[in-house]
Design a protein around this motif. Structure first.
Motif, PDB file in Angstrom:
ATOM      1  N   LYS A 171       0.846  -1.190   0.000  1.00 51.32           N
ATOM      2  CA  LYS A 171       0.000   0.000   0.000  1.00 51.32           C
ATOM      3  C   LYS A 171       0.882   1.241   0.000  1.00 51.32           C
ATOM      4  O   LYS A 171       1.721   1.424   0.880  1.00 51.32           O
ATOM      5  CB  LYS A 171      -0.922   0.009   1.218  1.00 51.32           C
ATOM      6  CG  LYS A 171      -1.920  -1.143   1.215  1.00 51.32           C
ATOM      7  CD  LYS A 171      -2.733  -1.172   2.505  1.00 51.32           C
ATOM      8  CE  LYS A 171      -3.745  -2.259   2.552  1.00 51.32           C
ATOM      9  NZ  LYS A 171      -3.479  -3.534   2.015  1.00 51.32           N
ATOM     10  N   LEU A 173       1.792   4.892   0.715  1.00 54.01           N
ATOM     11  CA  LEU A 173       1.405   5.864   1.739  1.00 54.01           C
ATOM     12  C   LEU A 173       1.572   7.281   1.184  1.00 54.01           C
ATOM     13  O   LEU A 173       2.632   7.622   0.658  1.00 54.01           O
ATOM     14  CB  LEU A 173       2.255   5.688   2.996  1.00 54.01           C
ATOM     15  CG  LEU A 173       2.183   4.325   3.669  1.00 54.01           C
ATOM     16  CD1 LEU A 173       3.139   4.255   4.846  1.00 54.01           C
ATOM     17  CD2 LEU A 173       0.753   4.036   4.113  1.00 54.01           C
ATOM     18  N   ASP A 174       0.549   8.071   1.307  1.00 54.01           N
ATOM     19  CA  ASP A 174       0.628   9.464   0.876  1.00 54.01           C
ATOM     20  C   ASP A 174       1.227  10.339   1.949  1.00 54.01           C
ATOM     21  O   ASP A 174       1.718  11.430   1.687  1.00 54.01           O
ATOM     22  CB  ASP A 174      -0.756   9.989   0.478  1.00 54.01           C
ATOM     23  CG  ASP A 174      -1.280   9.275  -0.748  1.00 54.01           C
ATOM     24  OD1 ASP A 174      -0.470   8.970  -1.658  1.00 54.01           O
ATOM     25  OD2 ASP A 174      -2.493   8.990  -0.803  1.00 54.01           O
ATOM     26  N   ILE A 176       3.343  10.028   5.904  1.00 55.32           N
ATOM     27  CA  ILE A 176       3.937   9.223   6.965  1.00 55.32           C
ATOM     28  C   ILE A 176       3.546   9.859   8.303  1.00 55.32           C
ATOM     29  O   ILE A 176       3.702  11.060   8.497  1.00 55.32           O
ATOM     30  CB  ILE A 176       5.457   9.149   6.837  1.00 55.32           C
ATOM     31  CG1 ILE A 176       5.815   8.488   5.511  1.00 55.32           C
ATOM     32  CG2 ILE A 176       6.065   8.375   7.999  1.00 55.32           C
ATOM     33  CD1 ILE A 176       7.282   8.498   5.203  1.00 55.32           C
TER      34      ILE A 176
END
Length: 177
Positions: A171, A173-174, A176
């Motif tokens: 997946k 991640l946009d 963190i």
């Protein structure tokens, strides 16, 4: 993933294979069953072809190409280590190519052969079946043992599970946290 047709040359990727989203596949490239292709790998079949056999694993940043009208042949259950360069050889079943190794034009790496990290298998050189090669230029320094074969059979099977695991569980991640 960036997959490109080039001058009518269209890649063929088996639906059970996994090609990382930033790997690049161009032109006449055939990727077999349950082949795992890691981040940054580049397969350029622009004027030559590349065939990657079933159940092989291509680690991060591997580069493969071929001469005009020639074919790079990577057979079944092969492991190509991180940053290896593969340019128009034939690599046999179950072979292991170490990290940063170079396998050059018309070289032959036999079944179950192992090429050490950083080794250079020069143009037209041959590493026999079950030979262990190291150095620049690569020279055969030993033979693969039964224990090695057993160990590597298990390691390679793990990469085949990556095809399903990465498809289902990776997946992006946009952000963190």
């Amino acid at each position: 993933m960036p997959v490109y047709e080039f001058e009518g040359r269209v890649p063929e990727i088996d639906p059970t294979a996994y090609v990382f989203p930033n790997a690049v596949v161009i032109g006449k490239v055939k990727i077999g069953k349950e082949v795992w292709v890691g981040p940054g790998a580049v397969f350029r079949g622009d004027y030559g072809g590349i065939g990657i056999g079933d159940y092989s694993a291509v680690e991060d940043n591997v580069v493969a190409h071929a001469r005009p009208y020639e074919t790079t042949v990577i057979r079944n259950h092969v492991k190509l280590g991180h940053l290896s360069e593969i340019h128009k050889p034939t690599i046999g079943d179950w072979a292991v190519i170490g990290m940063g190794a170079t396998i050059s034009d018309f070289a032959k790496v036999g079944d179950w052969a192992a090429v050490a990290e950083g080794a250079v298998v020069r143009n037209k050189a041959e590493i026999p079946a079950e030979g262990i090669a190291a150095g620049v230029p690569a020279k055969v320094i030993g033979q693969v043992s039964a224990q090695y074969r057993e160990l590597w059979t298990g390691y390679k099977a793990n990469y085949n599970t990556f095809c399903r695991r990465y498809s289902n569980n990776l997946k992006k991640l946009d952000k963190i946290i």
